[in-house]
Write a protein that holds these residues in place. Sequence first.
Motif, short mmCIF file in Angstrom:
data_model
loop_
_atom_site.label_atom_id
_atom_site.label_comp_id
_atom_site.label_asym_id
_atom_site.label_seq_id
_atom_site.Cartn_x
_atom_site.Cartn_y
_atom_site.Cartn_z
N PHE A 291 -31.90 -49.03 50.55
CA PHE A 291 -31.00 -48.52 49.98
C PHE A 291 -31.09 -48.90 48.87
N GLY A 292 -30.12 -47.79 47.87
CA GLY A 292 -30.16 -47.61 46.35
C GLY A 292 -29.89 -46.86 45.83
N THR A 293 -29.00 -47.09 44.60
CA THR A 293 -29.14 -45.92 42.88
C THR A 293 -27.36 -45.35 43.65
N LEU A 294 -27.52 -43.47 43.32
CA LEU A 294 -26.38 -43.05 42.67
C LEU A 294 -25.98 -42.91 44.33
N SER A 295 -27.12 -42.22 45.32
CA SER A 295 -26.53 -42.47 47.27
C SER A 295 -25.54 -43.61 46.91
N LEU A 296 -25.71 -44.39 46.52
CA LEU A 296 -24.27 -45.22 46.68
C LEU A 296 -22.62 -45.63 46.27
N THR A 297 -22.61 -44.34 44.78
CA THR A 297 -21.56 -44.17 44.85
C THR A 297 -21.23 -43.03 44.94
N LEU A 298 -21.33 -42.08 45.62
CA LEU A 298 -20.05 -40.78 45.99
C LEU A 298 -20.50 -39.99 47.66
N VAL B 21 -33.40 -55.15 55.58
CA VAL B 21 -32.71 -54.31 54.65
C VAL B 21 -32.60 -54.48 53.37
N CYS B 22 -33.37 -53.91 52.13
CA CYS B 22 -34.39 -53.83 51.29
C CYS B 22 -32.46 -52.94 50.37
N LEU B 23 -32.19 -53.63 49.10
CA LEU B 23 -31.08 -52.93 47.72
C LEU B 23 -31.06 -53.13 47.04
N ASP B 24 -31.41 -51.98 46.12
CA ASP B 24 -31.56 -51.73 44.61
C ASP B 24 -30.20 -51.46 43.79
N PRO B 25 -29.44 -51.55 43.82
CA PRO B 25 -27.87 -51.00 43.38
C PRO B 25 -28.43 -49.95 42.10
N ASN B 26 -28.68 -50.54 41.32
CA ASN B 26 -29.37 -49.92 40.12
C ASN B 26 -28.27 -49.17 39.09
N ALA C 294 -21.41 -45.28 33.71
CA ALA C 294 -21.17 -44.50 34.20
C ALA C 294 -19.90 -44.54 35.48
N PHE C 295 -21.31 -45.33 36.35
CA PHE C 295 -20.50 -46.03 37.39
C PHE C 295 -19.51 -47.28 37.84
N ALA C 296 -20.23 -47.83 37.13
CA ALA C 296 -19.77 -49.66 37.11
C ALA C 296 -18.33 -50.43 37.10
N SER C 297 -17.76 -49.49 37.94
CA SER C 297 -16.19 -49.52 38.03
C SER C 297 -15.88 -51.36 39.19
N GLU C 298 -15.07 -51.65 39.15
CA GLU C 298 -14.55 -52.40 40.02
C GLU C 298 -14.39 -51.62 41.02
N LYS C 299 -14.75 -50.83 41.39
CA LYS C 299 -14.46 -50.20 43.06
C LYS C 299 -16.04 -50.19 43.79
N HIS C 300 -16.88 -49.94 43.00
CA HIS C 300 -18.48 -49.97 43.18
C HIS C 300 -18.86 -51.48 42.98
N ARG C 301 -18.45 -52.04 42.69
CA ARG C 301 -19.04 -53.80 42.73
C ARG C 301 -18.29 -53.90 44.09
N LEU C 302 -17.31 -53.59 44.23
CA LEU C 302 -16.30 -54.49 45.88
C LEU C 302 -17.53 -53.88 46.54
N PHE C 303 -17.70 -52.37 46.84
CA PHE C 303 -18.09 -51.86 47.44
C PHE C 303 -20.22 -52.52 47.85
N LEU C 304 -20.42 -52.43 46.51
CA LEU C 304 -22.33 -53.39 46.91
C LEU C 304 -21.76 -54.90 47.61
#
Length: 291
Positions: free
Chosen positions: A123-130, A151-156, A160-170
Amino acid sequence: MTSSITVYGEALVDLVPAGAGPLAPLTPALGGGPFNVARTLGRLGADVAFQSRLSDDAYGTALRDSLAADGVDLSHCLMGKEPTTLSVASLDADGAATYTFYVDGTVDRLAEPVPVSGGYAVFGTLSLTLEPASLRYAEAARQSADAGAVVCLDPNIRPAFASEKHRLFLRGMLEAVTVLKLSDEEVEFLGDTSHVPVVVTTLGGAGIRVRAPFGTAEVQAPQVKVADTIGAGDTVLAALVYQFDARGLDRCALLDLGAEEWREILDFAARAAAVTVARTGADTPYLHELG
């Protein structure tokens, strides 16, 4: 029959400057972190499937055709009428890329991923922000891990998406993750990852480091003339997963790897990334190019 490796996430089109300056002509290039990972695994000869949602527009057709040409299984990759996501790249003097994304109403954010019960789930990247797809990918990761997949994760992480909400989601996804791949620039953003069994960190031109149950190991990157860095991190992730799968590692065996085995795996990944950065765009290597 389920593929050994399943890659989840977006496929998009990068519009890449063909020269210097803010008004340089833009050349479309097939991309997206998960797309690059899946295509690289296909080029390396792995048994790989791609789960996403692709547009039936010209860009989406080109993305699908490219994956199929490199042997990627698309039987669980949906189609839709919405447009393909676009990413406009700008390059600095060293060839490093930054991106502006055009994502409103695009096809991939409506993906409906299906979890797997074994092998590797990536999993990874832009798909995890939308949303809503990001929430579905996170659930697929959890269910896949519960069913025995690695499970392997590359948040990449993009600015533009480096918000606190996204950090907590990851961070919420990390409980399901066995292998976390980060760039050295992402380590601080994500915070403490000591509970993740394996963390691989790319160090730019300096190489790659791993922290795993055995301890830590590091390899140097080959010296090459850099065209640009587009797809370099994706190549590293694909090369790592290719090596895990080629060695027949389940989760327990992966966690039992020692320093020398890890150096071999990291060296393969570093050589693969060196091929990618020496070429324009995310033109990732074939197995025969890696000796």
